[in-house]
Write a protein that holds these residues in place. Structure first.
Motif, PDB file in Angstrom:
ATOM      1  N   ARG A 169     -20.041  -9.161  -9.729  1.00  0.00           N
ATOM      2  CA  ARG A 169     -19.398  -8.433  -8.564  1.00  0.00           C
ATOM      3  C   ARG A 169     -19.879  -8.707  -7.486  1.00  0.00           C
ATOM      4  O   ARG A 169     -19.089  -8.280  -6.557  1.00  0.00           O
ATOM      5  CB  ARG A 169     -19.681  -6.823  -9.314  1.00  0.00           C
ATOM      6  N   GLY A 170     -21.189  -8.826  -7.315  1.00  0.00           N
ATOM      7  CA  GLY A 170     -21.794  -9.015  -5.673  1.00  0.00           C
ATOM      8  C   GLY A 170     -20.936 -10.076  -4.904  1.00  0.00           C
ATOM      9  O   GLY A 170     -20.473 -10.012  -4.029  1.00  0.00           O
ATOM     10  N   PRO A 208     -22.646  -1.870  -7.088  1.00  0.00           N
ATOM     11  CA  PRO A 208     -21.701  -2.853  -7.278  1.00  0.00           C
ATOM     12  C   PRO A 208     -20.202  -2.653  -7.627  1.00  0.00           C
ATOM     13  O   PRO A 208     -19.279  -3.115  -7.132  1.00  0.00           O
ATOM     14  CB  PRO A 208     -22.264  -3.755  -8.351  1.00  0.00           C
ATOM     15  N   ILE A 209     -20.092  -1.840  -8.471  1.00  0.00           N
ATOM     16  CA  ILE A 209     -18.740  -1.229  -9.243  1.00  0.00           C
ATOM     17  C   ILE A 209     -17.882  -0.439  -7.962  1.00  0.00           C
ATOM     18  O   ILE A 209     -16.914  -1.048  -7.558  1.00  0.00           O
ATOM     19  CB  ILE A 209     -18.837  -0.256 -10.256  1.00  0.00           C
ATOM     20  N   GLU A 210     -18.568   0.241  -7.296  1.00  0.00           N
ATOM     21  CA  GLU A 210     -17.941   1.218  -5.998  1.00  0.00           C
ATOM     22  C   GLU A 210     -17.575   0.153  -4.960  1.00  0.00           C
ATOM     23  O   GLU A 210     -16.566   0.166  -4.301  1.00  0.00           O
ATOM     24  CB  GLU A 210     -18.671   2.251  -5.792  1.00  0.00           C
ATOM     25  N   VAL A 227      -6.952  -8.542 -17.109  1.00  0.00           N
ATOM     26  CA  VAL A 227      -7.953  -7.574 -17.903  1.00  0.00           C
ATOM     27  C   VAL A 227      -9.250  -8.095 -17.298  1.00  0.00           C
ATOM     28  O   VAL A 227     -10.229  -7.218 -17.258  1.00  0.00           O
ATOM     29  CB  VAL A 227      -7.731  -7.941 -19.234  1.00  0.00           C
ATOM     30  N   THR A 228      -9.403  -9.157 -17.112  1.00  0.00           N
ATOM     31  CA  THR A 228     -10.950  -9.862 -16.557  1.00  0.00           C
ATOM     32  C   THR A 228     -11.250  -8.934 -15.222  1.00  0.00           C
ATOM     33  O   THR A 228     -12.411  -8.439 -15.208  1.00  0.00           O
ATOM     34  CB  THR A 228     -11.226 -11.274 -16.410  1.00  0.00           C
ATOM     35  N   TRP A 229     -10.451  -8.765 -14.308  1.00  0.00           N
ATOM     36  CA  TRP A 229     -10.625  -8.165 -13.171  1.00  0.00           C
ATOM     37  C   TRP A 229     -10.887  -6.945 -13.589  1.00  0.00           C
ATOM     38  O   TRP A 229     -11.771  -5.837 -13.037  1.00  0.00           O
ATOM     39  CB  TRP A 229      -9.630  -8.307 -12.130  1.00  0.00           C
TER      40      TRP A 229
END
Length: 510
Positions: A394-395, A440-442, A459-461
Motif C-alpha cells: 500500500r505504501g 496505510p489503508i486510510e 478485486v486486487t485493488w
C-alpha cells in the motif's frame, strides 16, 4: 616593594580587574620601565571588565586600557619606540588589538601607521587601516583602500561615513568584485539606500556564492513591494542553500503580486525537503486562495502536524473557503521545457518515461509531455524503497498515485507562473507523499476509491482497501461459496466483486 614592581606584577595577575587597575595606574605613573609589560598586555589581553560608566555600567577592555597607558608614556619620549615598531608587524597578534594600539598611540605614531599601509603583508595593511576610525575616513582614503589588491582592504574601504560613501562605487563592487565577501558587503551597505530594484535583481541572477545571494536577498526583501523584486525573490525559493530558501520564503510572506507568489510558494511546498523552510512557506496566508489544488496536501499536513505552531499555521490556511482552481491552458515551448525539467528533477536515475518525454517535447505535444512527466513521477515514487516502510504494497501504491496527482497540480501552477512571465522555481521531486503516522489503508483510500475499483472491476485493488478483519470475512465468504475451488486466483464475477466492495466499505452483508 617599589611601585614599578607592584604594577609590573599586577599587569600579569590572573584577575582582569587587577590588571585593568594596574594599567590605569601605570599611565598615571609614567614609568618607562613598564613599556614592555604594557605592550604585551595591549597586544594580547582582550578580557573585558564591567565598570561604572554613564547612567549604568559598561565593559572596558584590559588591553585598551594598557594601550592608553602606553600612549601616555611614549608621548613623553621622542621618536618611535623600536619595540612597538617591531611588534605591530608580528602575525601572531590579533589584527584588531594591533589596530587599537596604533590608534591610542596617537599622532606621534602616525608615520609608523602610514609606513604600515605600504607593507607587503595585507594583514599588516589592514591593521593600519583599522587604526583610522571609519568616521574619520575621507573619500580619498576610502578610494585608496578600495583599490587595494587584497579583499580584506577593499572590504574595509567600504566602512566610511554615509556622507562619504559613493553608491555608484558600491554598485560596481556588488556586481563585479572578484571577492564574494566584498560583493556581499557592498550589497548590504545599499540595503536601505535610494537605489532601485533592478541592480539587485540583475546581480542575484548570475550570483553563485550563497553568502552574496543572501545579502542580495536582504536588499530585495526591503523592496518587496516592487514586482521586479518579488520575481527575483521567487527565483530564490529553489536555491541550493537552505538559509537562502528560508529567507526567500519569509520575505514573500507579505509580498505583493499574489498571482505570482501563490503559485510559486505552492510549487515549493510540494518540493521543499527542509522542515524549517516548509514552515516558513506555510506562513503565506493566501496560499489556498491562489493554489487551491494543494488543499488535500495541507489537510494531510495539518492532520499529522507534530508542533502547535505548525498546526496553527496550517489551520489558518484551511480556514479559507474552498474555491476552484484558476483555469489555465498549458502550452508553448517554455511550458514544455518546464515539464521536461520537472521530470528530470524528479528522476534520480533515467526512467523509461524520459524517452517518451523527449519525443513529446520534440513534437510539441503538450498533453503527451504532461502525461509522460506524470508517469515519471509515478514510477519514481513506486520504486522508492522509503515508501515500503509503512506497508510494502500500500505504501508505494499510495505514494505513486499521490505523485501522479501532485505532478498534475505542479504543471498547472508552473503554467500560471509562465503566463505571468516568471520562471518557476524547481518543483520536483515531490516530497512528503507519505507522512509519519499515516494509516496505510486510510492513506490508500485517500487516492483510490471503491467506485474507481468497481469501475475497473479490479478485486486486487479492492483487497488493498480492506482492513485485515474485512479481508478475512471476504475470503471466508468466497471459500464458503466455492469449497472445491479455493480463491487463490480470484475471478471478477459480479458476486465476487460485490463481496469485495462490501468488505472494502466495511459492510458485512450483501
Amino acid at each position: 616593594m617599589a611601585l614599578y614592581e607592584r604594577l609590573r606584577d599586577a599587569l600579569g595577575d590572573p584577575d582582569p580587574v587587577v590588571r585593568l587597575d594596574a594599567a590605569r595606574r601605570a599611565g598615571e605613573a609614567g614609568d618607562q620601565r613598564l613599556v614592555d609589560a604594557l605592550l604585551r598586555v595591549a597586544l594580547t589581553d582582550g578580557a573585558g571588565v564591567r565598570v561604572a560608566g554613564g547612567l549604568g555600567e559598561t565593559f572596558e577592555r584590559v588591553g585598551d586600557a594598557a594601550a592608553v597607558a602606553l600612549g601616555e608614556i611614549l608621548a613623553r619620549l621622542g621618536g618611535i619606540d623600536g619595540r612597538v615598531a617591531g611588534e605591530v608587524t608580528d602575525p601572531e597578534y590579533d589584527d584588531d588589538r594591533v589596530a587599537t594600539l596604533l590608534y591610542y598611540l596617537g599622532p606621534r605614531y602616525e608615520p609608523l601607521r602610514q609606513r604600515l599601509e605600504a607593507h607587503p603583508d595585507p594583514r599588516v595593511r589592514l591593521r593600519a587601516a583599522r587604526a583610522v576610525l571609519s568616521i574619520n575616513r575621507t573619500a580619498a582614503y576610502a578610494a585608496k583602500l578600495l583599490a587595494d589588491p587584497s579583499p580584506l582592504l577593499r572590504l574595509e574601504g567600504l566602512q566610511v561615513p554615509a556622507g562619504v560613501r559613493d553608491d555608484d562605487v558600491c554598485l560596481r563592487l556588488m556586481a563585479g568584485d572578484p571577492a564574494p565577501e566584498v560583493r556581499a558587503g557592498a550589497a548590504l551597505l545599499l540595503r536601505f539606500a535610494a537605489v532601485g530594484v533592478e541592480p539587485f535583481a540583475a546581480a542575484v541572477r548570475g550570483e553563485r556564492d550563497p553568502g552574496v545571494r543572501a545579502a542580495l536577498l536582504a536588499c530585495l526583501a526591503h523592496r518587496r513591494r516592487d514586482p521586479v523584486a518579488v520575481r527575483a525573490i521567487v527565483g530564490l525559493l529553489g536555491d541550493a542553500t537552505t538559509a537562502v530558501r528560508k529567507a526567500a520564503a519569509e520575505a514573500l510572506r507579505d509580498a505583493a503580486e499574489p498571482d505570482v507568489v501563490g503559485p510559486a510558494i505552492g510549487l515549493r511546498v510540494l518540493a521543499e525537503p527542509d522542515e524549517g523552510v516548509l514552515a516558513a512557506l506555510l506562513r503565506y496566508r493566501p496560499l489556498l486562495r491562489e493554489a487551491p489544488q494543494l488543499r488535500p496536501v495541507i489537510e494531510r499536513l495539518h492532520r499529522y502536524a507534530n508542533f502547535d505552531g505548525d498546526r496553527h499555521a496550517l489551520g489558518a490556511l484551511l480556514s479559507v473557503p474552498q474555491r476552484a482552481a484558476v483555469a489555465v491552458r498549458p502550452g508553448g515551448d517554455a511550458f514544455l521545457r518546464e515539464v521536461a525539467r520537472q521530470a528530470a528533477d524528479a528522476a534520480p536515475a533515467p526512467q523509461p518515461g524520459m524517452a517518451e518525454m523527449a519525443e513529446a517535447v520534440a513534437a510539441r505535444d503538450t498533453e503527451r509531455a504532461m502525461t509522460a512527466g506524470e508517469m515519471v513521477a509515478y514510477r519514481v515514487a513506486l520504486e522508492d524503497p522509503a515508501h515500503e516502510y509503512p506497508d510494502p504494497v500500500r505504501g508505494p501504491t499510495t505514494a505513486a498515485r499521490r505523485a501522479l496527482l501532485l505532478t498534475r497540480a505542479a504543471h498547472t501552477l508552473a503554467a500560471r507562473l509562465l503566463a505571468a512571465g516568471v520562471q518557476p522555481p524547481p518543483a520536483a521531486p515531490v516530497v512528503r507523499l507519505l507522512l509519519p503516522g499515516e494509516d496505510p489503508i486510510e492513506a490508500l483510500r485517500s487516492v483510490l476509491g471503491v467506485d474507481e475499483c468497481r469501475r475497473a472491476r479490479n478485486v486486487t485493488w479492492l483487497r488493498l482497501l480492506m482492513r485485515p478483519a474485512d479481508e478475512t470475512w471476504y475470503l471466508d465468504q468466497l471459500r464458503a461459496a466455492s469449497p472445491q475451488d479455493p480463491p487463490s486466483e480470484l475471478d471478477v464475477a459480479d458476486w465476487h466483486l460485490e463481496l469485495a466492495v462490501a468488505a472494502a466499505e466495511g459492510r458485512r452483508s450483501r
